[in-house]
Design a protein around this motif. Sequence first.
Motif, short mmCIF file in Angstrom:
data_model
loop_
_atom_site.label_atom_id
_atom_site.label_comp_id
_atom_site.label_asym_id
_atom_site.label_seq_id
_atom_site.Cartn_x
_atom_site.Cartn_y
_atom_site.Cartn_z
N VAL B 84 0.84 -1.21 0.00
CA VAL B 84 0.00 0.00 0.00
C VAL B 84 0.87 1.25 0.00
O VAL B 84 0.58 2.23 -0.71
CB VAL B 84 -0.97 -0.01 1.21
N LYS B 88 0.97 4.73 -2.36
CA LYS B 88 0.89 6.09 -1.83
C LYS B 88 2.13 6.91 -2.17
O LYS B 88 2.05 8.12 -2.42
CB LYS B 88 0.68 6.03 -0.31
N TYR B 342 -7.36 4.90 -8.02
CA TYR B 342 -6.67 4.78 -6.74
C TYR B 342 -7.24 3.61 -5.93
O TYR B 342 -6.48 2.81 -5.36
CB TYR B 342 -6.82 6.09 -5.97
N CYS B 343 -8.56 3.49 -5.90
CA CYS B 343 -9.19 2.36 -5.20
C CYS B 343 -8.65 1.03 -5.71
O CYS B 343 -8.37 0.12 -4.93
CB CYS B 343 -10.71 2.38 -5.41
N CYS B 344 -8.50 0.91 -7.00
CA CYS B 344 -8.04 -0.35 -7.57
C CYS B 344 -6.62 -0.66 -7.11
O CYS B 344 -6.31 -1.80 -6.73
CB CYS B 344 -8.10 -0.30 -9.10
N VAL B 346 -5.06 0.49 -4.44
CA VAL B 346 -5.06 0.22 -3.00
C VAL B 346 -5.61 -1.18 -2.74
O VAL B 346 -5.05 -1.95 -1.94
CB VAL B 346 -5.88 1.28 -2.25
N ALA B 347 -6.69 -1.52 -3.41
CA ALA B 347 -7.33 -2.82 -3.16
C ALA B 347 -6.43 -3.98 -3.56
O ALA B 347 -6.30 -4.96 -2.83
CB ALA B 347 -8.67 -2.89 -3.88
N CYS B 348 -5.81 -3.89 -4.73
CA CYS B 348 -4.96 -5.02 -5.14
C CYS B 348 -3.77 -5.13 -4.20
O CYS B 348 -3.23 -6.22 -4.00
CB CYS B 348 -4.54 -4.93 -6.61
N CYS B 350 -3.75 -4.28 -0.80
CA CYS B 350 -4.09 -4.82 0.53
C CYS B 350 -4.69 -6.22 0.42
O CYS B 350 -4.88 -6.88 1.43
CB CYS B 350 -4.97 -3.85 1.30
N GLN B 351 -4.97 -6.66 -0.81
CA GLN B 351 -5.40 -8.05 -1.01
C GLN B 351 -4.27 -8.91 -1.55
O GLN B 351 -4.50 -10.03 -2.03
CB GLN B 351 -6.59 -8.09 -1.98
N LEU B 365 -5.50 -10.56 -10.12
CA LEU B 365 -6.76 -10.21 -10.79
C LEU B 365 -7.07 -8.73 -10.59
O LEU B 365 -7.37 -8.00 -11.54
CB LEU B 365 -7.91 -11.06 -10.25
N LEU B 366 -6.95 -8.27 -9.36
CA LEU B 366 -7.29 -6.87 -9.09
C LEU B 366 -6.25 -5.91 -9.69
O LEU B 366 -6.59 -4.79 -10.08
CB LEU B 366 -7.46 -6.63 -7.59
N LYS C 88 -16.17 -8.46 2.75
CA LYS C 88 -16.02 -9.87 2.34
C LYS C 88 -17.22 -10.70 2.80
O LYS C 88 -17.64 -11.63 2.10
CB LYS C 88 -14.72 -10.43 2.91
N GLU C 339 -15.29 -6.61 -10.43
CA GLU C 339 -14.10 -6.53 -9.58
C GLU C 339 -13.71 -5.06 -9.33
O GLU C 339 -13.10 -4.74 -8.30
CB GLU C 339 -12.93 -7.31 -10.19
N CYS C 343 -12.94 -3.63 -5.71
CA CYS C 343 -11.76 -2.81 -5.39
C CYS C 343 -12.17 -1.56 -4.61
O CYS C 343 -11.50 -1.17 -3.65
CB CYS C 343 -11.03 -2.39 -6.66
N CYS C 344 -13.23 -0.92 -5.05
CA CYS C 344 -13.64 0.31 -4.39
C CYS C 344 -14.06 0.04 -2.95
O CYS C 344 -13.69 0.79 -2.04
CB CYS C 344 -14.79 0.96 -5.18
N VAL C 346 -13.19 -2.48 -1.03
CA VAL C 346 -12.01 -2.87 -0.24
C VAL C 346 -11.15 -1.65 0.06
O VAL C 346 -10.69 -1.46 1.19
CB VAL C 346 -11.19 -3.94 -1.00
N ALA C 347 -10.97 -0.79 -0.93
CA ALA C 347 -10.08 0.37 -0.73
C ALA C 347 -10.66 1.34 0.28
O ALA C 347 -9.94 1.85 1.15
CB ALA C 347 -9.83 1.06 -2.07
N CYS C 350 -10.04 -0.23 3.74
CA CYS C 350 -8.70 -0.27 4.33
C CYS C 350 -8.10 1.14 4.43
O CYS C 350 -7.05 1.33 5.05
CB CYS C 350 -7.80 -1.24 3.59
N LEU C 366 -13.83 7.72 -0.94
CA LEU C 366 -13.75 6.47 -1.69
C LEU C 366 -15.04 5.65 -1.57
O LEU C 366 -15.41 4.92 -2.49
CB LEU C 366 -12.54 5.65 -1.23
#
Lengths: 443, 443, 443, 443
Positions: B84, B88, B342-344, B346-348, B350-351, B365-366, C88, C339, C343-344, C346-347, C350, C366
Motif C-alpha cells: 500500500v 501512496k 486509486y481504489c483499484c 489500493v485494493a490489489c 491490501c489483497q 486479478l485486481l 467480504k 471486480e 476494489c472500491c 475494499v479500498a 482499508c 472512496l
Amino acid sequence: MGMMTGEQYRESLKQLKPQIYYMGEKIESVVDHPAFVPHVNAAALTYEMAQAPEFEELVTTTSHLTGEKINRFTHIHHSHDDLVKKVKMLRAIGQQTGSCFQRCVGHDGFNAVYSVSYDIDREKGTDYHQRFIKFLGEVQTRDMMVSGAMTDPKGDRSLPPSKQKDPDAYVHIVDRRNDGIVVSGAKAHISGAVNSHGHLVMPTSAMKEEDADYAVCFYAPVDAPGIIHIFGRQTNDTRKCDCTIDQGNAEYGVVGGEALVVFDKVFIPWEHVFMCGEYEFAYELVDRFATAHRQNYGGCKTGLADVLIGTCYLLSEAQGTERASHIRDKLVEMVYLAETLYCCSVACSCQGFALPAGSYIADPLLANVTKLNVTRHVYEIARLAQDIAGGVLATTPSEMDWRDPEIGKYVNKSMAGVADVPAEIRIRMVMVVEAMTCGTTLL
Amino acid sequence: MGMMTGEQYRESLKQLKPQIYYMGEKIESVVDHPAFVPHVNAAALTYEMAQAPEFEELVTTTSHLTGEKINRFTHIHHSHDDLVKKVKMLRAIGQQTGSCFQRCVGHDGFNAVYSVSYDIDREKGTDYHQRFIKFLGEVQTRDMMVSGAMTDPKGDRSLPPSKQKDPDAYVHIVDRRNDGIVVSGAKAHISGAVNSHGHLVMPTSAMKEEDADYAVCFYAPVDAPGIIHIFGRQTNDTRKCDCTIDQGNAEYGVVGGEALVVFDKVFIPWEHVFMCGEYEFAYELVDRFATAHRQNYGGCKTGLADVLIGTCYLLSEAQGTERASHIRDKLVEMVYLAETLYCCSVACSCQGFALPAGSYIADPLLANVTKLNVTRHVYEIARLAQDIAGGVLATTPSEMDWRDPEIGKYVNKSMAGVADVPAEIRIRMVMVVEAMTCGTTLL
Amino acid sequence: MGMMTGEQYRESLKQLKPQIYYMGEKIESVVDHPAFVPHVNAAALTYEMAQAPEFEELVTTTSHLTGEKINRFTHIHHSHDDLVKKVKMLRAIGQQTGSCFQRCVGHDGFNAVYSVSYDIDREKGTDYHQRFIKFLGEVQTRDMMVSGAMTDPKGDRSLPPSKQKDPDAYVHIVDRRNDGIVVSGAKAHISGAVNSHGHLVMPTSAMKEEDADYAVCFYAPVDAPGIIHIFGRQTNDTRKCDCTIDQGNAEYGVVGGEALVVFDKVFIPWEHVFMCGEYEFAYELVDRFATAHRQNYGGCKTGLADVLIGTCYLLSEAQGTERASHIRDKLVEMVYLAETLYCCSVACSCQGFALPAGSYIADPLLANVTKLNVTRHVYEIARLAQDIAGGVLATTPSEMDWRDPEIGKYVNKSMAGVADVPAEIRIRMVMVVEAMTCGTTLL
Amino acid sequence: MGMMTGEQYRESLKQLKPQIYYMGEKIESVVDHPAFVPHVNAAALTYEMAQAPEFEELVTTTSHLTGEKINRFTHIHHSHDDLVKKVKMLRAIGQQTGSCFQRCVGHDGFNAVYSVSYDIDREKGTDYHQRFIKFLGEVQTRDMMVSGAMTDPKGDRSLPPSKQKDPDAYVHIVDRRNDGIVVSGAKAHISGAVNSHGHLVMPTSAMKEEDADYAVCFYAPVDAPGIIHIFGRQTNDTRKCDCTIDQGNAEYGVVGGEALVVFDKVFIPWEHVFMCGEYEFAYELVDRFATAHRQNYGGCKTGLADVLIGTCYLLSEAQGTERASHIRDKLVEMVYLAETLYCCSVACSCQGFALPAGSYIADPLLANVTKLNVTRHVYEIARLAQDIAGGVLATTPSEMDWRDPEIGKYVNKSMAGVADVPAEIRIRMVMVVEAMTCGTTLL
C-alpha cells in the motif's frame, strides 16, 4: 476568372501581403514557409478536387446567383441535396487529406450571414442582404477562400462583452464614419486564417442593447491595414521544419492551422458591413453558423477516421496481429463510432429546412447531436487506435536516427514487423497514427 | 555510501559513459542536455523526496537484507503495508512531478526477479536467487536507479521468438562462456533507461523449449560495451530545446523518457545472470512483473490526475467559468475517475499475498483490473480536461510571440481572463493541460 | 440467548405482531406468506452462515462491549480488518443468496448512531451514547435484526422538512412527554422492514433550527402501536405466489423486500431516543450512515454479480456459444466491472479511520466513489447478461405451459440447447438471468 | 374491403380460431382476454392512425401494385421518401403507444421476401416472385396484419440446422406433395403473433447444401391446422389481470406480446411457398430482413423514449426537482441518446438504394450501426430514467393498498409530491417509468 486550380490558389495568396507572426518570426510567405505549406496544401486540395471529374458532383455546383459552375464551398444551400452533398464532400476530402482543410468555416459563415442579413433587412429595413449578395458574387466568381471568424478571446466569461475590463476582449466598433466603420478586438483560433483571401467576421454570442457595438459582422481582406495574424502553436509543430516522416502527415498537416487574428483599428467600408449594432440578431447569427458548422463534423471527421482506421488495419497486418479477435473488435468499434457520426451529419442534413431567405439549413437539434457525438467519439476512436498501435506510438526513434549510417540499422531491426513489410513502412504508419491521435488533433 | 541526494544522483550519472543517440546526435551528457534534463529531474526527485521528513515514511523503508534504511524503490515488499505504501509513494511523487518519474519499473523488476529466481532454484537446484540477493544488496547500498527492460521489439507478433526472421527481434543468448554469457537483441520503449545506472533485463512472454535461448534475465550497467540507447521521439519534444512555457512542464517533462536499448553482443558475467534458458519460468517472470507494474497505475496516474484536475479548476477560475454547473460536473467526474483508479491500486495491494520467497505481491486479478481501468479512464480524464480548457489548448501563440516587444501585447490581451489573473498565468495553465493531455502522455 | 439459528430467527418473528399490508391484504405471518418467504430466507441466511465453520471468521466476531462472540451484523467496527471483513462477508452471503439479504442497513445504522451519539453528548452534555450502548448490548445479546430507516417520503423536494404542506412528509416529534416522545410521519422503501425485530429510525437530510422537530433518531419495535407497514410492489412479485421456476430465485427472491413504514403517533420511551432536536447533527448522522452504506455495494453487489456471471457462463455452454469470442469478451467485461466495484469497497475500507467514539468508518470519498461506480456498472453488467442470454430472456413460456401434458413437449423442444443439457436447466438459468437483471433489481 | 378501422381489425381477429396457450390455459379470444388486450390495442392503433387525417401522410401510401391507398405497413418501399417515412411513422406511433406495436416485423418480411423472391427467380427460373405479388395484393387489399417469423429455437448454436439432435430446432420441410409442402419446427419470440392474421415464415441463418430442407419461406394463416402458439411470460404480466395503475401502461402494454409459434406438420399450399430449398438465398433473405428491421429501431424506440423523457420531466416537476442541474443534465442526456438513434435510422433510410426487384432497402452498414447504438443507448436511457425517478420506482405500494379505505391515506401521504400534484398522478408516472425501463422492455 472562375474556379481556380490549386496552383492558381497558391499564386493568388502570393499577391497578398498579410501580417503573420509565428514563433517570434514575421512570416513573409505562407506558400513557401514549411510551417504553413501543409495547411496551404490541404486548402489547395479543395480547389484541385473541384477540377477532378470523379469529385465534380460533390465539390462543384451551380450558383443560384449567376447560374455559373462554382466551387461548393462558395455555395448557398438551396435543397436537402445540397446539404447532404456538403457532408459527402467533406468526407471525401477528409479521406484525401487526413487533416482539416479549413474551407468549411467560411462556407458556413456565408450561409449564416446570407440568411440572417435577409432577416435583419426584413425587420429593420436595412440593405445588408443586397450588400452581402454582391460580396458573395465576388467570392463565387473569384473562387475566394474566406475564413469564418467567430470566436472572440472572451476574457472573463462570466461577463458580457460590454462589461469586460478590456473592451478588446470582443471585436467591436470603435468608430462609425461616412464611408464605413472602424473595428478593434481579436478573433481566436481561426482555421485557415493565414492562407485565406480574407475574413468573414461574426459576433460570438447573444447580446443585449448595451452590447450593441459588439454586434458587428463584416468582411475584411487578409491584408487590410491593422489586421495582424499570430499563428498558434500545434502539437509537434517544429517537426514540419526539421523532418518528414516524423510529421506523420507531411503533405497536409494534422490540424487546421489556427491563428489569432487581431484587429487594431481596422477600417471596413460599408459595402462589407453586414450587421452594425443589431444586437437582437447576434444570437441568431451565432446559432445559424453553429448549426451549419456542427453539421460538418460527421463529414470531415469521418473522412479522417477512415484514414486512421485504414492505417490501423494495415499496421496490425504489419505487426502480425490482424487476425487477433481483440484487434478485429477494436477496428469494428472504430467503424461503428465513425459511422454513427456520419449518420448524424446525414440525418441533420436531410431533415433540414428552408429559411425565409430561401436558403436551407440543417436541423438544429440533430446538428447539435452530431457535435455532441463528435466530442465523445473522436477520443474513443483515438484511444482504440493507440491501443492497436501500442507503445511504439510514443517512443519511435527519430527519422534522423533511422537515417543515421551507424545506428540506423538498429532502428530498422527494432521497427521491422512481419517478414515482407519494411521497417520504413511500419514507421510511417506509426507516425500517421501518432499525428492523427495525439495532442491538438483530439480537439 | 547509502541513500543519495538528488545532486549525488546527478553526479553519479556523470561518472557513466553510456552510448546515447537522439535525433541524429550522439549525446554526451544526459544531465546537461535540455532534451534529458526534465527526465533526470523527475528521477532525481525520487532521491530528494527520500530526504524530506514529510515523505520519509513513504519513500524510505528498512532493508530486509541489511536492516539499513533504504529508498523504497530498492525494497522487496514484505507486507501489505509495503504494497500500500508503494502506491501512496507513487501518488505523492506524481503530485510533485505531474509526470512519469521512471523508477518504478526497475523496482517492479527487482520484486519479480527476487521471487522467481527463488522458484527456479527450488525446482532446478540453481543459485540464481543468491546471485540476485547479492546484486540487490549493491543496489540498495548504492541507491541505484535500474531500469526494468522487458518489452522486445517482437517483429511478427504471430510468431514465437525462435521463429522470427531476425533473431534479434527478441533479446537472446548468442554465446555461453565460462565467465558469463553474450546477448544480442533489443528492448523497446524503456522508461528512464538513459538516466539509469543499469538495466535489469527480463523476457517478455511465455516461451517453449525451442525458445530457451530467449529465456534470459540479467543485469547490465548502462555503459556496458555493446549497449546502445536510441532515445525516442516525444510529443512536442523539441520544445524542451527552444522554449520554457510552451513545454507545459519544463521542470519534469511529460513522459518517462523512453529509449530503445540495443544489445549488440553484450557480455554479462555469471554473477549478473538470473535466468539462463529456464523457459518454463519465462511466463511466471512476465506475470509477476506485470502484476507489480499494473498495481502502480492507480498511484502514479492518480498523482498526475491530481495535478491536472487542480490546474483545470484554476483555469476555470481564470476564465470565469468555475461556477458553471457543466464545469463543476466535469471536475467531479475527473475526481471520480481518478479515485476509482486509486481504489483499484489500493485494493490489489491490501489483497496481496506472500510468495514462496517470502516477498509480497499484489492480487493479480485486481492488479489487472487496475490496468484495465487506467486504459479507459486516462483518456476520459484527458477529454474532460480538454473540454474545460477549450480551443485555446490547441492554438495558443508561442512563448516567443508572447515575449515579442511588438506583438506580445496582443497575445496578452487575447489570453487575459478574469481581471486579476495575468495572461501569463493563464497561458502557463493552458500549456500544462496541453502537455498532460496531448499525444504520448495519453499512453 | 446468544446467536440465533435461522430457525430461531423465524420463530422469533412469529412472536411479533406487526401490522403489515400488501396488495390490499392484511398479512398475518411473514414467515408463512409466499410473498415474504424468500425475503425471510435471505435474512435467515445471515444467521445460518454465522453457524457455519467456513464462514465463522467473516460472519461472526467479538463484541467490544461484552467480549462475547456475536454476529458481525450487530458489531461496531473497531479496525480496518473489521471494515474489510464486512465487505467480504457481504460478498460471501451475496454469492449464496443472489439477492439482497437486508441486514446491512441496520448494521450501518448501528455504526452511524454509535459514533454520532458520542459526538452529540460531547458537545451537548446529553447521554444518548450510553442509552445507545445499552440498546446495542441487547441487540447483540439477542442477535436482533433491526432495519435502518432513513429515507422519508420528502414531498416537495425543493422545500425543507418544516416547510412541507403535510408535516408527515418527514418523521417528526409531535409530542414530548415525561416518559418519552411521540412521533409521526413515514419512512419509505425500508429493506427487510417487515421481517425485522424493530426499526432504527434516523433523519434523512441536513437540517436547520426550524427543522428541530425533524431531527430525531430512535428505535421502535416492529409491532409498536401506531406503526403500519405497507409492503411495496416488486417486479414479477406475483410469481412468488403462482409458480416456482418463473421466479428465477424462488429461494431468496430478487430484492430486499422493501416496505413503507408509517408512524402514526408512535410512542418512544426515552431509553430508545438517540437524538431529539439536535438539528446540527442531522447531517453528520446522514453522512456517517451514507458512508457506511456506500461501502457495502462492492461487497453485496459483487456477490450477486458472481452468481450472474456464473449463470451466464453456464447458459452460454447450454446454448453452445461458450467458445465464441464475443461471448468470452462479454464475460470478461462483466468480471472487470464487478471486480472494480470490489476494489472500491475494499479500498474505502482499508483507508478508513477511527472516529472520536473509537469506532471505525470507511473513507468517505472512496465510499462515495464506490456508490458512483455501482450506479453505472450494475446496469452495464445487466446489459451484458441480457446480451448473452438473448431474446429468450423476455419470451420464455410459463412454467405452467412447460408442465402442461399436451403442449409441454413443444416448450421442451424449443428450450433445449446442446445435447446434454435438459430444457429445464436452460429455462431455470434464463429465469435467473431475468430475475437478476430485470426491473427493480437494477436499482 | 380496403383499409380497416381498429374495430374492424378486432372483428377480423374474432373470425379466426388460432390455438393459443398461456400460463397453462387455452385462450379462447385474444381480443377479450386481459393478458392480450393491450397488445391488440397497440396493433389496432396502426389501423386507427391510418384513418386519422394528421397521420395520413405517414401511415398510408399508394400501392405500386394496384394504385390504391393502402396502409404503409403493407407497402413495398420504392423511394428514399418511403424509407424515411417508415421511420417517422414508427416514431409517431411509438409516441402514442409507448410500447411495441408489432406490425413492423411483417412489413419488413414483405420487403425482404419481395426482393429476394425476385432474385431467386432470376437465377433459378422459379416463379416465387409472382406468387408473392399475388399474396401481397391480398395483404394490401384486406389490410392484413402478418407476423414476421424468423428466429428458430436453434438448439445447439455451434451446429448448423442439419446437424441438430432434434430436427425441429429449425423449421424445415418434412414432406413435399403435389399441392404443397408440409413443415415442422418452431419460431421463437414472434411479436404480435397471436393477434395477426397469419405468419410470414423465413429462414434464420446462412445455409449450406445439406441444410436445403431448412431453406424454406412461406405464409400460413394463424389458425392453420398444426400451428400452436405458446404466449411467453413478460415482466409483471399478471398485473394485466389484477390491477390498472400498476401496469404502468394499461392501454398498450410494455412489450410486443411475443409467442413461441410451433409448426407440427403444417400443410402449406404451393401458392404460399416463396422459397423451397434454395439454400444459397437463405443468407440473403436474412440479411435483407435484418437491414429492414434494424432500420426501424431509431424510429419506434425513439418514440418510446419521447414518452419516457416526457414522463421523467413531469415526474421531476411533481417531485420539485425539475430545476436541479443534475436532473436537467440527465434529461438532456436522454434526449441526446434518443436523437442519436433517430439520426441513424434517418441516415440509413436516406442513404438506401434500389434492389434488382425495384424496391428500396436501407443502407446495410448504417442500419447495422443503428442497431448497435440501440443495444447500448436503450439501457443508458433506462438508467437515467430510473435515476430521476429514484427508489420509489421499486417500492411503490400496490394500487390495491392505495385504494384501501383504511391505509390508502398513508399511501397518499407518502406518494404526494409538490403541493398541486395529487399522489395518484405521481404514482401513475412512477409506474410508467417502471413499466418502460424494467425487465423485458430493456431488450
